[in-house]
Design an enzyme around this catalytic site. Structure first.
Site, PDB file in Angstrom:
ATOM      1  N   LYS A  35      -8.267 -20.041   6.733  1.00  0.00           N
ATOM      2  CA  LYS A  35      -7.324 -19.387   6.035  1.00  0.00           C
ATOM      3  C   LYS A  35      -6.382 -20.427   5.433  1.00  0.00           C
ATOM      4  O   LYS A  35      -5.984 -20.269   4.320  1.00  0.00           O
ATOM      5  CB  LYS A  35      -6.492 -18.483   6.999  1.00  0.00           C
ATOM      6  CG  LYS A  35      -6.819 -16.964   7.052  1.00  0.00           C
ATOM      7  CD  LYS A  35      -5.832 -16.274   7.978  1.00  0.00           C
ATOM      8  CE  LYS A  35      -6.456 -15.038   8.472  1.00  0.00           C
ATOM      9  NZ  LYS A  35      -5.666 -14.375   9.397  1.00  0.00           N
ATOM     10  N   PHE A 152       9.894  -4.550   5.331  1.00  0.00           N
ATOM     11  CA  PHE A 152       9.524  -3.171   4.998  1.00  0.00           C
ATOM     12  C   PHE A 152       8.554  -3.231   3.601  1.00  0.00           C
ATOM     13  O   PHE A 152       8.581  -2.098   2.886  1.00  0.00           O
ATOM     14  CB  PHE A 152      10.618  -2.679   4.562  1.00  0.00           C
ATOM     15  CG  PHE A 152      11.875  -2.384   5.809  1.00  0.00           C
ATOM     16  CD1 PHE A 152      11.750  -1.419   6.581  1.00  0.00           C
ATOM     17  CD2 PHE A 152      12.833  -3.198   6.131  1.00  0.00           C
ATOM     18  CE1 PHE A 152      12.581  -1.298   7.790  1.00  0.00           C
ATOM     19  CE2 PHE A 152      13.599  -3.068   7.128  1.00  0.00           C
ATOM     20  CZ  PHE A 152      13.468  -2.174   8.001  1.00  0.00           C
ATOM     21  N   ARG A 154       5.459  -2.916   1.161  1.00  0.00           N
ATOM     22  CA  ARG A 154       4.334  -2.212   1.186  1.00  0.00           C
ATOM     23  C   ARG A 154       3.071  -3.064   0.574  1.00  0.00           C
ATOM     24  O   ARG A 154       3.236  -3.730  -0.267  1.00  0.00           O
ATOM     25  CB  ARG A 154       4.380  -1.060   0.402  1.00  0.00           C
ATOM     26  CG  ARG A 154       5.448   0.098   0.669  1.00  0.00           C
ATOM     27  CD  ARG A 154       6.051   0.860  -0.287  1.00  0.00           C
ATOM     28  NE  ARG A 154       6.582   0.020  -1.275  1.00  0.00           N
ATOM     29  CZ  ARG A 154       7.029   0.410  -2.632  1.00  0.00           C
ATOM     30  NH1 ARG A 154       6.650   1.790  -2.877  1.00  0.00           N
ATOM     31  NH2 ARG A 154       7.616  -0.320  -3.399  1.00  0.00           N
ATOM     32  N   GLU A 155       1.863  -3.058   1.086  1.00  0.00           N
ATOM     33  CA  GLU A 155       0.729  -3.592   0.570  1.00  0.00           C
ATOM     34  C   GLU A 155       0.559  -2.978  -0.698  1.00  0.00           C
ATOM     35  O   GLU A 155       0.841  -1.847  -1.154  1.00  0.00           O
ATOM     36  CB  GLU A 155      -0.409  -3.267   1.467  1.00  0.00           C
ATOM     37  CG  GLU A 155      -0.372  -4.019   2.847  1.00  0.00           C
ATOM     38  CD  GLU A 155      -1.705  -3.875   3.546  1.00  0.00           C
ATOM     39  OE1 GLU A 155      -2.769  -3.590   3.111  1.00  0.00           O
ATOM     40  OE2 GLU A 155      -1.519  -4.240   4.785  1.00  0.00           O
ATOM     41  N   GLY A 257      -3.288   5.847   6.138  1.00  0.00           N
ATOM     42  CA  GLY A 257      -3.733   4.785   6.826  1.00  0.00           C
ATOM     43  C   GLY A 257      -3.200   3.323   6.558  1.00  0.00           C
ATOM     44  O   GLY A 257      -1.910   3.538   6.835  1.00  0.00           O
ATOM     45  N   CYS A 260       0.110  -0.197   9.218  1.00  0.00           N
ATOM     46  CA  CYS A 260       1.182  -0.068   9.626  1.00  0.00           C
ATOM     47  C   CYS A 260       1.266   1.378  10.409  1.00  0.00           C
ATOM     48  O   CYS A 260       1.560   1.548  11.622  1.00  0.00           O
ATOM     49  CB  CYS A 260       2.313  -0.247   8.771  1.00  0.00           C
ATOM     50  SG  CYS A 260       2.379  -1.972   8.411  1.00  0.00           S
ATOM     51  N   ARG A 327      -8.100  -1.353   6.814  1.00  0.00           N
ATOM     52  CA  ARG A 327      -7.590  -1.088   8.143  1.00  0.00           C
ATOM     53  C   ARG A 327      -7.293   0.348   8.348  1.00  0.00           C
ATOM     54  O   ARG A 327      -6.331   0.837   7.681  1.00  0.00           O
ATOM     55  CB  ARG A 327      -6.596  -1.931   8.542  1.00  0.00           C
ATOM     56  CG  ARG A 327      -7.088  -3.455   8.982  1.00  0.00           C
ATOM     57  CD  ARG A 327      -5.766  -4.439   9.450  1.00  0.00           C
ATOM     58  NE  ARG A 327      -5.202  -4.500   8.209  1.00  0.00           N
ATOM     59  CZ  ARG A 327      -4.304  -5.530   8.270  1.00  0.00           C
ATOM     60  NH1 ARG A 327      -3.818  -5.911   9.306  1.00  0.00           N
ATOM     61  NH2 ARG A 327      -3.324  -5.757   7.202  1.00  0.00           N
TER      62      ARG A 327
END
Ligand code: UDX
Length: 430
Positions: A35, A152, A154-155, A257, A260, A327
């Site tokens: 990574k 907070f 969001r993807e 999904g 989180c 995920r």
């Protein structure tokens, strides 16, 4: 400021790049050399719109660097953000072993005053535990302060959310730490909540759990809408115009999904149980969510009579659009149920790749929707990628053996799809 980010996941990487953008010198620490090597070359190992460009810019300008050298990273920085993962354990509790490891490393190697901030979503009281773990591993005690500063983001819109937060929460009992963090965020134009570490941690859990509650609530309402012939999209619109309710997160579908919501809801339920204050509503929120994919599959089974020998196409495997994150994705539950029923499954996703385990069970990933739909008995939309709206649905319909369209995200215009010749079934929406 010299900032160290510990843990180069979605949160850590985005946070690091944003701090670099705000003019700080950032070090990203991770135990995974692959990574670190990729990031040092300006390459993201996950998909997040816009982030790689900014990463490359700051690597090139040497505003951000990445390392696996824990000792060196701790000793050359003063402000630390712990962004390591907190996966769910089998009992629903958050696994804090990575947090504990990070805290112990800090204690072991620290060489002067440090501020340690938890940014990962951690159960209430964890930041206090971080302080204890640091103290326990210190061989030469140095002064330090801890703080909680939950993220907070969001993807899929992580960069935008981090650059334009709607609020910043700073939890600390230390005036010095609060001042440093307040200075760090001075350029953002949003309210800042100064509070205790416990309250900051609770704000994060209560926020995510509330949003999950909105979704599960609408999903239950949607199922009733199905029975009553009511359009849940209109219901959501009518409800959302009430400013006390608001229009967001009222979108019914096959459930939430991601990394989180499922984990955070379970962890807060566990905390409630631990402290003798069970969160009964949240337990239902999780139950409704767990059953939502099954509900969609039941609708499919009802329409096709049996799944055995049927060919179904799953559109979208990522847990939501604009990410390759799988995920807790609802699509896996759908695929699993379809396979159990004896169906053959083709999948398509613009970005995400189906894991080998599914490929071994005969699931085929197709490059385009048209070829995936050839001879199919039905299409199931599991992720609301916007590009699915613009597909040539007419051509797709003609390729199919029977033109059934099950919209697990209520993203298409049902009337238009019927006009084209599809049997169309959303969730609480036809
Ligand atoms: C979430 C929170 O929004 C963010 O503030 C927090 O810090 C991390 O968790 P994220 O997991 O990236 O962000 O996804 P989000 O956009 O919130 O969506 C979560 C899931 O809920 C997705 O599977 C999405 O499809 C689903 N969802 C969302 C619905 O089913 N209906 C809705 O109305 C909204």
């Amino acid at each position: 400021m010299n900032i160290l980010i510990i843990g180069m996941g979605y949160v850590g990487t985005t946070t690091g790049v944003v701090f670099a953008e705000w003019g700080h010198r950032v070090t990203g620490l991770d135990i995974d050399p692959a990574k670190v090597e990729a990031l040092q070359k300006g390459k993201l190992y996950f998909y997040e719109p816009g982030l790689e460009e900014l990463l490359r810019k700051h690597v090139k300008e040497q505003n951000i660097r990445f390392t696996t050298d824990t000792r060196g990273a701790i000793q050359s920085n003063d402000l630390f953000f712990i962004c390591v993962g907190t996966p769910s354990r089998s009992d629903g509790k958050a696994d804090l072993s990575y947090i504990k490891q990070a805290a112990s490393d800090i204690g072991k190697y620290m060489n002067g005053y440090k501020i340690i901030v938890t940014k990962s979503t951690v159960p209430v009281t964890t930041t206090e535990k971080v302080a204890k773990w640091i103290r326990l591993s210190c061989s030469h005690p140095h002064p330090f302060d801890v703080a909680s500063n939950p993220e907070f983001l969001r993807e899929g819109s992580a960069l935008y959310d981090s650059l334009n937060p709607d609020r910043v929460v700073i939890g600390s009992s230390s005036e010095r730490a609060s001042q440093v963090l307040s200075k760090l965020y001075q350029s953002v134009k949003c309210p800042v909540v100064f509070t205790t570490t416990r309250t900051a941690e609770m704000i994060k859990y209560a926020s995510n759990s509330f949003l999950a509650t909105k979704i599960s609530y609408m999903n239950e309402v949607a199922k009733l809408c199905d029975q009553l012939g009511v359009n849940v999209k209109d219901v959501a619109r009518g409800m959302g115009l009430d400013p006390r309710i608001g229009p967001h997160f009222l979108h019914a579908g096959i459930g939430y999904g991601g990394s989180c919501f499922p984990k955070d809801v379970k962890a807060l339920i566990q905390t409630g149980n631990e402290y003798g204050q069970p969160l009964t509503i949240l337990q239902k929120v999780a139950d409704v969510n767990d059953n939502q994919p099954q509900y969609m599959v039941e609708c499919i089974r009802e329409r096709l009579t049996s799944l055995k020998g049927k060919k179904l196409v799953v559109l979208g495997i990522a847990f939501k659009p604009d990410t390759d994150d799988l995920r807790e994705t609802r699509s896996f539950q759908v695929i699993h149920q379809l396979l159990l029923g004896g169906a053959e499954v083709n999948v398509h996703d613009p970005v995400a790749v189906i894991p080998k385990t599914y490929a071994n069970q005969g699931v085929t990933q197709c490059q385009d929707v048209e070829s995936a739909a050839k001879g199919a008995d039905g299409i199931v939309i599991c992720t609301d990628w916007p590009q699915y709206k613009d597909l040539n649905w007419q051509a797709i319909q003609q390729e199919m053996r029977s033109s059934n369209l099950f919209d697990g995200r209520n993203m298409l215009d049902g009337a238009k799809m019927r006009e084209i010749g599809f049997y169309y079934h959303g969730i609480g929406y036809r």
